[in-house]
Structures are given as structure tokens and as C-alpha cells.
Write a protein that holds these residues in place. Structure first.
Motif, PDB file in Angstrom:
ATOM      1  N   ALA A  76       0.818  -1.220   0.000  1.00 12.66           N
ATOM      2  CA  ALA A  76       0.000   0.000   0.000  1.00 12.66           C
ATOM      3  C   ALA A  76       0.849   1.266   0.000  1.00 12.66           C
ATOM      4  N   GLU A  77       2.163   1.107   0.004  1.00 13.04           N
ATOM      5  CA  GLU A  77       3.103   2.218   0.039  1.00 13.04           C
ATOM      6  C   GLU A  77       2.957   3.089   1.283  1.00 13.04           C
ATOM      7  N   ASP A  78       2.569   2.449   2.375  1.00 14.28           N
ATOM      8  CA  ASP A  78       2.505   3.099   3.683  1.00 14.28           C
ATOM      9  C   ASP A  78       3.834   2.809   4.376  1.00 14.28           C
ATOM     10  N   TRP A  79       4.852   3.573   4.000  1.00 17.94           N
ATOM     11  CA  TRP A  79       6.207   3.285   4.439  1.00 17.94           C
ATOM     12  C   TRP A  79       6.362   3.398   5.955  1.00 17.94           C
ATOM     13  N   ASP A  80       5.795   4.465   6.557  1.00 14.34           N
ATOM     14  CA  ASP A  80       5.909   4.630   8.013  1.00 14.34           C
ATOM     15  C   ASP A  80       5.185   3.505   8.745  1.00 14.34           C
ATOM     16  N   GLY A  81       4.009   3.145   8.262  1.00 14.90           N
ATOM     17  CA  GLY A  81       3.257   2.047   8.877  1.00 14.90           C
ATOM     18  C   GLY A  81       4.006   0.732   8.767  1.00 14.90           C
ATOM     19  N   ALA A  82       4.619   0.498   7.607  1.00 13.28           N
ATOM     20  CA  ALA A  82       5.376  -0.736   7.409  1.00 13.28           C
ATOM     21  C   ALA A  82       6.557  -0.795   8.370  1.00 13.28           C
ATOM     22  N   ILE A  83       7.253   0.315   8.520  1.00 12.89           N
ATOM     23  CA  ILE A  83       8.409   0.342   9.426  1.00 12.89           C
ATOM     24  C   ILE A  83       7.975   0.022  10.850  1.00 12.89           C
ATOM     25  N   ALA A  84       6.898   0.640  11.311  1.00 13.71           N
ATOM     26  CA  ALA A  84       6.441   0.426  12.682  1.00 13.71           C
ATOM     27  C   ALA A  84       6.089  -1.039  12.924  1.00 13.71           C
ATOM     28  N   VAL A  85       5.326  -1.616  12.021  1.00 13.81           N
ATOM     29  CA  VAL A  85       4.877  -2.997  12.214  1.00 13.81           C
ATOM     30  C   VAL A  85       6.036  -3.980  12.053  1.00 13.81           C
ATOM     31  N   LEU A  86       6.887  -3.746  11.061  1.00 14.10           N
ATOM     32  CA  LEU A  86       8.002  -4.659  10.845  1.00 14.10           C
ATOM     33  C   LEU A  86       9.032  -4.571  11.974  1.00 14.10           C
ATOM     34  N   LYS A  87       9.226  -3.391  12.538  1.00 16.54           N
ATOM     35  CA  LYS A  87      10.139  -3.285  13.681  1.00 16.54           C
ATOM     36  C   LYS A  87       9.606  -4.084  14.862  1.00 16.54           C
ATOM     37  N   SER A  88       8.290  -4.063  15.036  1.00 16.75           N
ATOM     38  CA  SER A  88       7.686  -4.860  16.102  1.00 16.75           C
ATOM     39  C   SER A  88       7.889  -6.349  15.825  1.00 16.75           C
ATOM     40  N   ALA A  89       7.717  -6.756  14.564  1.00 18.25           N
ATOM     41  CA  ALA A  89       7.952  -8.159  14.200  1.00 18.25           C
ATOM     42  C   ALA A  89       9.416  -8.532  14.420  1.00 18.25           C
ATOM     43  N   ALA A  90      10.323  -7.597  14.149  1.00 17.26           N
ATOM     44  CA  ALA A  90      11.756  -7.852  14.319  1.00 17.26           C
ATOM     45  C   ALA A  90      12.128  -8.054  15.787  1.00 17.26           C
ATOM     46  N   LEU A  91      11.361  -7.456  16.693  1.00 16.12           N
ATOM     47  CA  LEU A  91      11.641  -7.666  18.121  1.00 16.12           C
ATOM     48  C   LEU A  91      11.405  -9.127  18.504  1.00 16.12           C
ATOM     49  N   ARG A  92      10.390  -9.737  17.909  1.00  6.32           N
ATOM     50  CA  ARG A  92      10.097 -11.134  18.186  1.00  6.32           C
ATOM     51  C   ARG A  92      10.979 -12.078  17.385  1.00  6.32           C
ATOM     52  N   ASP A  93      11.426 -11.641  16.227  1.00  6.25           N
ATOM     53  CA  ASP A  93      12.223 -12.493  15.339  1.00  6.25           C
ATOM     54  C   ASP A  93      13.469 -11.721  14.898  1.00  6.25           C
ATOM     55  N   PRO A  94      14.399 -11.488  15.818  1.00 13.95           N
ATOM     56  CA  PRO A  94      15.553 -10.640  15.513  1.00 13.95           C
ATOM     57  C   PRO A  94      16.543 -11.268  14.530  1.00 13.95           C
ATOM     58  N   ARG A  95      16.371 -12.532  14.179  1.00 14.25           N
ATOM     59  CA  ARG A  95      17.298 -13.200  13.268  1.00 14.25           C
ATOM     60  C   ARG A  95      16.712 -13.341  11.861  1.00 14.25           C
ATOM     61  N   ASN A  96      15.658 -12.607  11.572  1.00 13.15           N
ATOM     62  CA  ASN A  96      14.985 -12.713  10.285  1.00 13.15           C
ATOM     63  C   ASN A  96      15.542 -11.653   9.331  1.00 13.15           C
ATOM     64  N   ALA A  97      16.347 -12.086   8.379  1.00 13.57           N
ATOM     65  CA  ALA A  97      16.966 -11.162   7.426  1.00 13.57           C
ATOM     66  C   ALA A  97      15.931 -10.517   6.511  1.00 13.57           C
ATOM     67  N   ASP A  98      14.849 -11.234   6.197  1.00 13.07           N
ATOM     68  CA  ASP A  98      13.807 -10.675   5.335  1.00 13.07           C
ATOM     69  C   ASP A  98      13.162  -9.450   5.982  1.00 13.07           C
ATOM     70  N   ILE A  99      12.898  -9.520   7.271  1.00 11.48           N
ATOM     71  CA  ILE A  99      12.290  -8.384   7.966  1.00 11.48           C
ATOM     72  C   ILE A  99      13.217  -7.180   7.885  1.00 11.48           C
ATOM     73  N   GLN A 100      14.497  -7.392   8.149  1.00 17.96           N
ATOM     74  CA  GLN A 100      15.456  -6.280   8.091  1.00 17.96           C
ATOM     75  C   GLN A 100      15.515  -5.686   6.681  1.00 17.96           C
ATOM     76  N   ASN A 101      15.474  -6.536   5.676  1.00 22.43           N
ATOM     77  CA  ASN A 101      15.495  -6.068   4.291  1.00 22.43           C
ATOM     78  C   ASN A 101      14.250  -5.241   3.980  1.00 22.43           C
ATOM     79  N   TYR A 102      13.094  -5.692   4.417  1.00 23.87           N
ATOM     80  CA  TYR A 102      11.854  -4.942   4.175  1.00 23.87           C
ATOM     81  C   TYR A 102      11.871  -3.592   4.897  1.00 23.87           C
ATOM     82  N   ILE A 103      12.394  -3.569   6.124  1.00 24.13           N
ATOM     83  CA  ILE A 103      12.492  -2.297   6.852  1.00 24.13           C
ATOM     84  C   ILE A 103      13.420  -1.344   6.087  1.00 24.13           C
ATOM     85  N   GLY A 104      14.548  -1.857   5.636  1.00 22.21           N
ATOM     86  CA  GLY A 104      15.469  -1.041   4.846  1.00 22.21           C
ATOM     87  C   GLY A 104      14.808  -0.497   3.586  1.00 22.21           C
ATOM     88  N   TYR A 105      14.023  -1.332   2.935  1.00 22.14           N
ATOM     89  CA  TYR A 105      13.320  -0.906   1.720  1.00 22.14           C
ATOM     90  C   TYR A 105      12.363   0.253   2.023  1.00 22.14           C
TER      91      TYR A 105
END
Length: 184
Positions: A76-105
């Protein structure tokens, strides 16, 4: 008792291994993050963003509703929303490279190159062979006017992909486009 448990664990691992090899290639390639879409960028837009986040969710991704919500926010191109939700997901799964890549994107789409590069580098620390992270980090370096580093990531992709891959082709096109713009 211990011997029976050990034999059960070994048999279980064998069954999982056989199941992984019998699953269709498209399913396991999607689950491992080996599939990505073609260019998602407007021809008029820079930086060139070649990531398509509308790819099908892998079964493991469906287990994390925040990861799925982050991907929906990216689509949906909601970049701020994506960052917030993905950062929360990264707290639970800190070893997930895909999450980090999506946050970077998402950060790169907001033109915040510092955090974008940091998350791409985190993805590569977690998985040095993460093709999308190499591609996106190379594109970010092009935005910063550093084609030499982008070409280093292209070389990494060449080593990783062996028989070619979309990420290699996309970064190669981005570098060629950058050089054409610089030649004007």
C-alpha cells in the motif's frame, strides 16, 4: 528411553528433510525468499526500486500477523506504517533477514538512506547470501553517488546466483542507468 528419543528425533529430522525435497520448487523458493518480482519503479523515479512486495506470502510468514501486516503496508506504500509494524515483528524475530530487508526498503522509499543502509547491512549480517539485500544495498549506494560499492554488491550477486537471478539483473540495469545519467 534416551535411545528411543534419539532415534525418534533422527527419524523426525529425516522425514522433514524428505518433505522439504518433495515440495515443489516454486513453493520452497517462495518460502526461502528466492522469488521476487520485477521492477516496481516508475521510470521517472529515482532511486530505482526493483522490489515487488506483492509476492505470495510463504506459509511461515502467515504465522506472524505483524510480518504479514508489514508486507501489506509495503504494498500500500505506507512506508511509516510498514516500518512500525516490521520493527515490532523484528523484536520477536531478531534473526529474520527478510524483515530487516523490508524495513530497509521502506526507509529507502522515504529517502532516509542512513537507516535503510543500516537495515540492509543487518540483513546481510544475518544472511550474507541474501540476494534482495545485496540488490537493494547496491541501489542505495547508487542514490548516494557511490557506484563502486554498488558494483561490489553486483559482484556478490554474481557469486551467489551462479546461473543468474532477477536481483543480479535488476542491479545491473540500475548501475547501467546510473552510468547513463552520469554521462549526460
Amino acid at each position: 528411553m534416551i535411545r528411543a528419543m534419539t532415534v525418534s528425533a533422527i527419524l523426525g529430522a529425516l522425514v522433514v528433510g524428505v518433505a522439504a525435497y518433495t515440495v515443489s520448487p516454486s513453493l520452497w523458493q517462495t518460502a526461502m525468499g528466492f522469488r521476487s518480482g520485477g521492477p516496481a519503479a516508475d521510470d521517472k523515479e529515482w532511486p530505482i526500486c526493483t522490489m515487488t512486495v506483492a509476492m505470495p506470502d510463504a506459509d511461515w510468514a502467515k504465522l506472524d500477523p505483524e510480518f504479514a501486516a508489514g508486507k501489506k503496508a509495503l504494498v500500500a506504500e505506507d512506508w511509516d506504517g510498514a516500518i512500525a509494524v516490521l520493527k515490532s515483528a523484528a523484536l520477536r524475530d531478531p534473526r529474520n533477514a527478510d524483515i530487516q530487508n523490508y524495513i530497509g526498503y521502506a526507509y529507502r522509499r522515504l529517502r532516509q538512506m542512513g537507516p535503510a543502509i543500516g537495515h540492509y547491512q543487518q540483513a546481510l549480517m544475518l544472511n550474507p547470501r541474501h540476494r534482495s539485500a545485496h540488490e537493494h544495498l547496491g541501489e542505495a549506494h547508487l542514490v548516494l553517488g557511490d557506484p563502486a560499492t554498488a558494483e561490489q554488491h553486483l559482484a556478490h550477486l554474481e557469486d551467489i546466483c551462479l546461473i543468474g537471478c532477477e536481483e543480479y539483473d535488476d542491479l545491473k540495469r540500475a548501475i547501467a542507468g546510473y552510468k547513463r545519467l552520469g554521462a549526460r
